[in-house]
Design a protein around this motif. Structure first.
Motif, PDB file in Angstrom:
ATOM      1  N   LYS A   3       0.855  -1.201  -0.123  1.00 44.53           N
ATOM      2  CA  LYS A   3      -0.123  -0.030  -0.081  1.00 44.53           C
ATOM      3  C   LYS A   3       0.736   1.117  -0.104  1.00 44.53           C
ATOM      4  O   LYS A   3       0.476   2.383  -0.752  1.00 44.53           O
ATOM      5  CB  LYS A   3      -0.815   0.035   1.086  1.00 44.53           C
ATOM      6  CG  LYS A   3      -1.841   1.232   1.227  1.00 44.53           C
ATOM      7  CD  LYS A   3      -2.808   1.103   2.323  1.00 44.53           C
ATOM      8  CE  LYS A   3      -3.825   2.302   2.567  1.00 44.53           C
ATOM      9  NZ  LYS A   3      -4.566   2.321   3.791  1.00 44.53           N
TER      10      LYS A   3
ATOM     11  N   GLN B  31       6.636  10.700  -5.889  1.00 42.96           N
ATOM     12  CA  GLN B  31       7.796   9.825  -6.703  1.00 42.96           C
ATOM     13  C   GLN B  31       8.910  10.718  -7.078  1.00 42.96           C
ATOM     14  O   GLN B  31       9.972   9.921  -7.272  1.00 42.96           O
ATOM     15  CB  GLN B  31       7.034   9.626  -8.250  1.00 42.96           C
ATOM     16  CG  GLN B  31       7.762   8.440  -9.017  1.00 42.96           C
ATOM     17  CD  GLN B  31       6.658   7.910 -10.057  1.00 42.96           C
ATOM     18  OE1 GLN B  31       5.682   8.651 -10.506  1.00 42.96           O
ATOM     19  NE2 GLN B  31       7.095   6.667 -10.841  1.00 42.96           N
TER      20      GLN B  31
ATOM     21  N   LYS C 122       2.424   1.630  -3.673  1.00 42.97           N
ATOM     22  CA  LYS C 122       1.324   2.186  -4.331  1.00 42.97           C
ATOM     23  C   LYS C 122       1.230   3.472  -4.141  1.00 42.97           C
ATOM     24  O   LYS C 122       1.006   4.268  -5.227  1.00 42.97           O
ATOM     25  CB  LYS C 122       0.072   1.315  -4.300  1.00 42.97           C
ATOM     26  CG  LYS C 122      -1.050   1.634  -5.243  1.00 42.97           C
ATOM     27  CD  LYS C 122      -2.151   0.660  -5.119  1.00 42.97           C
ATOM     28  CE  LYS C 122      -3.317   1.369  -6.153  1.00 42.97           C
ATOM     29  NZ  LYS C 122      -4.655   0.623  -5.907  1.00 42.97           N
ATOM     30  N   THR C 123       1.120   3.954  -2.886  1.00 39.77           N
ATOM     31  CA  THR C 123       0.854   5.563  -2.849  1.00 39.77           C
ATOM     32  C   THR C 123       1.826   6.267  -3.429  1.00 39.77           C
ATOM     33  O   THR C 123       1.850   7.222  -3.892  1.00 39.77           O
ATOM     34  CB  THR C 123       0.700   5.759  -1.113  1.00 39.77           C
ATOM     35  OG1 THR C 123      -0.343   5.116  -0.781  1.00 39.77           O
ATOM     36  CG2 THR C 123       0.608   7.128  -0.934  1.00 39.77           C
TER      37      THR C 123
ATOM     38  N   ASP D 215       4.125   5.319  -5.713  1.00 34.98           N
ATOM     39  CA  ASP D 215       4.273   5.467  -7.223  1.00 34.98           C
ATOM     40  C   ASP D 215       3.131   6.120  -7.963  1.00 34.98           C
ATOM     41  O   ASP D 215       3.247   6.464  -8.991  1.00 34.98           O
ATOM     42  CB  ASP D 215       4.095   3.901  -7.711  1.00 34.98           C
ATOM     43  CG  ASP D 215       5.513   2.993  -7.146  1.00 34.98           C
ATOM     44  OD1 ASP D 215       6.643   3.616  -6.881  1.00 34.98           O
ATOM     45  OD2 ASP D 215       5.264   1.925  -6.979  1.00 34.98           O
ATOM     46  N   SER D 216       2.039   6.211  -7.220  1.00 34.21           N
ATOM     47  CA  SER D 216       0.631   7.151  -7.873  1.00 34.21           C
ATOM     48  C   SER D 216       0.660   8.368  -7.733  1.00 34.21           C
ATOM     49  O   SER D 216       0.184   9.121  -8.486  1.00 34.21           O
ATOM     50  CB  SER D 216      -0.432   6.335  -7.321  1.00 34.21           C
ATOM     51  OG  SER D 216      -0.745   6.737  -5.788  1.00 34.21           O
ATOM     52  N   ASP D 217       1.595   8.794  -6.846  1.00 34.97           N
ATOM     53  CA  ASP D 217       1.575  10.584  -6.542  1.00 34.97           C
ATOM     54  C   ASP D 217       2.869  10.918  -7.277  1.00 34.97           C
ATOM     55  O   ASP D 217       3.948  10.497  -6.786  1.00 34.97           O
ATOM     56  CB  ASP D 217       1.726  10.691  -5.108  1.00 34.97           C
ATOM     57  CG  ASP D 217       1.525  12.155  -4.882  1.00 34.97           C
ATOM     58  OD1 ASP D 217       2.126  12.991  -5.658  1.00 34.97           O
ATOM     59  OD2 ASP D 217       0.781  12.588  -3.770  1.00 34.97           O
TER      60      ASP D 217
END
Length: 790
Positions: A660, A672, A663-664, A666-668
């Motif tokens: 989790k 990143q 993912k947080t 990599d998605s922001d």
């Protein structure tokens, strides 16, 4: 009650008025008068060595004004100060030889004054035996309106001393305990739980305060002390160039001796001179002779003081008796043997002053003192003219070389302003040197108090060369005064920065023995042998330090210190809380707090001092969360590669949490871009694993509903925190194991296998070991999947 009542001392039936009240085993100062019992106003403690943190006016025992209560309190005080005296033994009182100290007796007498005041206002019976238990409780109820429970407990102890010392008291004391079978704490509605009433300093104040103190010790102190030394050198040079000032008493003595000498003649004008008729006394010439050339005004006619009139009468009587010596004005000084005073700056030619100012400004190494901020003394950026004058001419008195308002001084000011550059500017703080020195003294006190766990009385007893080695580690040696009449020299372990703070305080102090003292040494006019006061009012300096740190944040770059009460005794409590959180912290505290000498009795005191309070509980929660999150950073990096990083019943949940976070990140896009920032990773991991507890053989992702350890607790105690002693790492769904835990499991597996190889094992013992080995192997079998995570 009239004021005179305080002096209507009643005689005691047991203690003669001429009995010294201090003696026995006490170390009295030789030659100092010991107070007698008959002194009804107060007993000074001058014959006892006074603690450095006590002013002279606070080192005495005072008594109530009411005559009866005055006598009763004096008798009680005498009994406490002389617990093994023959008078007490004759009265049937036998106490331990260790007397109460003057501080304890002073506190008891202060409480007796409060009781006496209440008793007089309530018109209570003079005979204490006539008081009922409810009467004493009424006093406590009255006092409780303005006092806390610990104060009330001390009131109970004072009242009970009227029972303990009853045979000594004229007219008798209490006949029975008003609260039989109850402790003072219970009477004060405070059942003892080991808690200490001393508040701690909140973390929001603690950390910026210590950082500011260290900034002043490490960065500011060398510059400030250098300025102090330069000014002291200027004073010494100036004193060497001028005659000493005169004292009025010395002048009177010299005049009286001169008048009594039959050979002495008064200088009078031989002929009229500048308005003075022939035969007029040459007052200024005689004044210069008496004062060694310092003053012309010891006979000044315009002064109406008795001293000046007396001097003039003495001289006039000599004139009336014909004891005169006519001299001309030109020969007057020479006739009296007066040597001219050295030329001072204010008497020098203006051209010479101009030349010296130009010469000083021409040297680029000379820094020009400039006011840093606007104040009542001048605007920011303006030169500090008096300081500049001292640097240019090497003097410390004002000659108005730059400030008289003439065309010459305005020209000199213009030269100075034109010479100011960024490289030649020496910013001067508001309040200048004394202000800065006080900040350094406060910083040293704060830093030493915070990291040594010493009381205020012990801190202010620190003397020069007090840094010693104690069992191979640096320590401060000082005197312990609380509850120790012998004032033993003890040692407190310290760290290197504290030793540096002690060195700075030692350099700052003018006192011949103590490192904490008033900023200014005693006046030269005090009696010979006067040492001046060691110690200072620490709480005032702490407030002063915090206030000025907050005023100068824009210059120093320090953090603001939030508003709140900070007092000397609170440092000891706060550091005790911090230290208690470390392994074996209670043992360390017992040694450093000096509770170790009576360990059996001191355990609860030490634990109480180090017990967490509301100010620090959240601080340590945050620190534990951050520490756990930092340990997860490496696991997060390994998890990014896609492989498992943990085993055990809770491994799936643990992996899901790491995924989790990844993912947080990599998605922001913003996160990143900061992927290499470990602080950001720690912050995300802390939020995701807020309940993670790191352990030696496993880690616990605490969740009360799935915790096996809670089954060992009563229903009403479940769900509050992990029960580490009942942890079942191989079964609990909160349990997670990583390669950090593997060595302990593998070692246990080997030990169990070695034990099973023994032939002489009972069947039950062998069976239990085999069961445990199976549990361990169910865990170690999974560690092979984590070999990539090293």
């Amino acid at each position: 009650m009239t004021t005179a009542a305080a002096f209507q001392a009643l005689p005691s039936q047991t203690i003669p008025d001429d009995t010294p009240v201090l003696g026995g085993r006490r170390n009295l100062i030789p030659g100092v008068e010991v107070p007698l019992f008959g002194q009804a106003g107060f007993w000074p403690g001058d014959c006892l060595r006074r603690p450095a943190n006590r002013v002279k006016s606070a080192w005495q025992v005072s008594f109530p004004a009411d005559p009866l209560w005055n006598l009763r309190t004096r008798e009680l005080a005498f009994g406490m100060l002389n617990s093994s005296h023959k008078i007490l033994r004759d009265a049937g009182l036998f106490f331990r030889a260790e007397n109460w100290g003057l501080s304890s007796v002073k506190e008891t007498c202060n409480k007796m004054r409060l009781i006496a005041k209440w008793a007089v206002e309530q018109e209570m019976p003079h005979d204490l035996a006539a008081w009922a238990a409810e009467d004493w409780q009424d006093y406590l109820d009255h006092h409780a309106e303005t006092s806390g429970t610990s104060t009330l407990a001390n009131d109970v102890l004072t009242i009970r001393r009227l029972l303990d010392f009853a045979p000594l008291l004229t007219g008798g004391g209490l006949l029975e305990d008003p609260w039989p079978g109850k402790t003072a704490a219970e009477v004060a509605d405070r059942t003892f739980t080991g808690e200490v009433s001393t508040p701690s300093i909140p973390p929001a104040i603690w950390w910026p305060l210590l950082r500011a103190a260290w900034f002043y010790i490490d960065e500011m102190a060398p510059q400030i002390l250098e300025r102090r030394d330069q000014q002291a050198a200027a004073w010494a040079a100036f004193e060497g160039k001028r005659r000493q000032t005169h004292r009025a008493q010395d002048t009177d003595v010299k005049l009286a001796t001169w008048v009594q000498d039959p050979a002495s003649l008064v200088p009078v004008h031989a002929r009229a001179f500048r308005g003075y008729p022939a035969g007029a006394v040459m007052w200024s010439t005689l004044s210069l002779w008496l004062t060694g050339g310092v003053s012309q005004g010891v006979f000044k006619a315009g002064r109406e003081s008795d001293r000046h009139q007396m001097r003039r009468r003495m001289v006039q009587q000599m004139v009336d008796a014909g004891r005169v010596r006519p001299v001309t004005a030109k020969d007057g000084r020479r006739a009296m043997g007066i040597v001219d005073r050295p030329v001072r700056g204010r008497n020098r030619r203006p051209d010479d002053l101009d030349a010296e100012v130009k010469k000083w400004l021409a040297d680029p190494d000379n820094l020009i003192p400039v006011r840093r901020e606007t104040s009542v003394h001048g605007p920011a950026g303006e030169p500090v003219w008096l300081t500049l004058e001292g640097r240019v001419f090497g003097t410390v008195t004002r000659a108005n070389v730059f400030t008289s308002g003439t065309a010459r001084t305005r020209q000199r000011q213009q030269w100075v302003r034109e010479a100011i550059t960024e490289d030649r500017t020496d910013f001067i703080e508001e309040g200048d040197l004394e202000h800065a020195l006080r900040m350094v003294r406060a910083a040293c006190y704060v830093f030493i108090a915070a990291f040594s766990l010493m009381r205020d009385s012990e801190l202010q007893e620190i003397e020069r060369k007090s840094i010693v080695q104690h069992y191979g580690s640096p320590a401060i040696a000082s005197r312990k005064t609380k509850h120790d009449a012998s004032r033993p020299r003890l040692k407190w372990w310290i760290i290197e920065p504290v030793a540096q703070a002690v060195a700075v305080a030692e350099r700052l102090s003018w006192h011949d023995s103590h490192i904490f003292a008033t900023l200014a040494p005693p006046s030269g006019f005090l009696p010979e042998g006067t040492r001046g006061r060691a110690g200072f009012d620490a709480f005032r300096d702490i407030d002063f330090f915090i206030e000025n740190i907050n005023k100068t944040l824009d210059r120093t770059g320090l953090e603001p210190i939030p508003e709140g009460l900070v007092r000397p005794h609170m440092f000891r409590k706060t550091m005790a809380i911090i230290t208690a959180q470390q392994p074996d912290g209670e043992i360390a505290l017992g040694i450093q707090l000096k509770h170790a000498a009576r360990r059996a009795l001191a355990n609860r005191v030490t634990a109480g001092y180090g017990r967490m309070d509301k100010n620090w509980s959240r601080e340590f929660d945050n620190q534990l969360e951050l520490a756990a999150a930092r340990k997860l950073v490496d696991l997060l990096k390994a998890r990014r590669q896609g492989g498992p990083v943990a085993v055990g019943p809770g491994a799936a949940k643990f992996h899901a949490g790491l995924d989790k976070v990844l993912k947080t990140m990599d998605s922001d896009p913003h996160l990143q871009a900061q992927i290499a920032d470990e602080r950001m990773q720690v912050s995300l991991l802390r939020d995701e694993f807020a309940q993670l507890h790191f352990g030696t053989i496993n880690h616990c992702m605490w969740q009360a509903s799935t915790a096996e350890c809670q089954n060992q607790l009563p229903a009403e105690q479940r769900g509050k925190q992990p029960l580490l002693g009942a942890c079942q790492p191989g079964k609990c769904r909160n349990s997670v194991l990583t390669l950090k835990n593997a060595p302990y499991w593998i070692a246990e597996e080997g030990d169990l296998q070695d034990t099973l190889r023994r032939e002489r094992l009972s069947p039950p013992r062998r069976e239990s070991i085999e069961i445990r080995l199976a549990e361990v192997q169910s865990v170690t079998a999974h560690f092979a999947t984590l070999e990539g995570d090293r």
